[in-house]
Scaffold this active site. Structure first.
Site: not given
Ligand code: BG6
Ligand code: MG
Length: 217
Positions: A45-46, A17, A9-11, A114-118, A169-170, A76, A145, A49
């Site tokens: 977490k995880g 982050t 996982d990333l964040d 990772s769930a993040s788009k960043n 994973e955190d 946000k 997730k 958005r």
């Molecule tokens: C996960 C974070 O990795 O990514 C979440 O743990 C976050 O807190 C999710 O909401 C989505 O991230 P992003 O960068 O696409 O807003």
């Molecule tokens: Mg995480």
């Protein structure tokens, strides 16, 4: 031959982050007139958005039109991006790079899940992109997730069987996702929170080479 593959996982696992996500959500909550605590942030977490904003609005008992909802999602993310603008390798969590170097030396295939788009820009900022053979992030999944989709896609792209995959994973939702995928889960954080993980470590400084080697047998 070593068949193990590892998914990170990333964040909150590779980079800290999670605190910036928290600050950005807290800012929005405060603007809307309510508090958002660190305890409540555990649920974020995880989690995608969109789902985070749904939970936040539930906490604040705030109703929103679709248009307003979308604007707050953008707001946000803009605040979050401002927090991570100057991020560099100094924000990699302790002993993460050492662990990645060790696994790379052992030729263990590594993926990001990772769930993040960043996720990609963050890996670029901290110079860790080349370690990962496969990146699966919030732009590739349809189900967030605790659904196992993100990890199953990563395993498929790595050509690995789920039972041979190990997930770091955190997040509670991430541990659930790893379990649902039939993978070994390693929680990074508090054992009182990550009760369902197969193993839990406070951070990577607690993970020995012997432990990593044991996983790969
Ligand atoms: C996960 C974070 O990795 O990514 C979440 O743990 C976050 O807190 C999710 O909401 C989505 O991230 P992003 O960068 O696409 O807003
Ligand atoms: Mg995480």
């Amino acid at each position: 031959m070593n068949t193990t593959a590892i998914i990170f996982d990333l964040d909150g696992v590779i980079v800290d982050t999670a605190k910036y996500h928290y600050l950005a959500w807290k800012k929005l909550a405060n603007t809307l007139g309510f508090e958002f605590t660190k305890e409540q942030n555990e649920l974020f977490k995880g989690v995608s958005r969109k789902r985070c904003l749904e939970i936040l609005l539930d906490i604040g008992k705030v109703e929103a039109s679709q248009e307003q909802f979308d604007l707050w999602m953008v707001e946000k993310n803009e605040d979050y991006l401002a927090y991570i603008k100057d991020m560099d390798a100094s924000e990699i969590l302790p002993d993460v790079q050492k662990t990645l170097d060790y696994l790379k030396g052992k030729k263990v295939p590594l993926a990001l899940g990772s769930a993040s788009k960043n996720a990609k820009p963050i890996l670029e900022k901290v110079d860790l992109l080349p370690y990962f053979k496969v990146i699966v992030d919030g732009t590739n999944v349809t189900k967030a997730k605790p659904d196992p989709e993100v990890f199953l896609i990563a395993a498929q792209k790595l050509n690995a069987k789920p039972e041979n995959c190990i997930v770091f994973e955190d997040a509670v939702a991430g541990i659930e996702a790893a379990k649902a995928a039939g993978m070994t889960s390693i929680g990074i954080g508090d054992s009182k929170t990550l009760t369902n993980a197969d193993y839990v470590f406070k951070d990577f400084t607690e993970i020995s080479k012997e432990f990593l080697e044991g996983l790969m047998q």
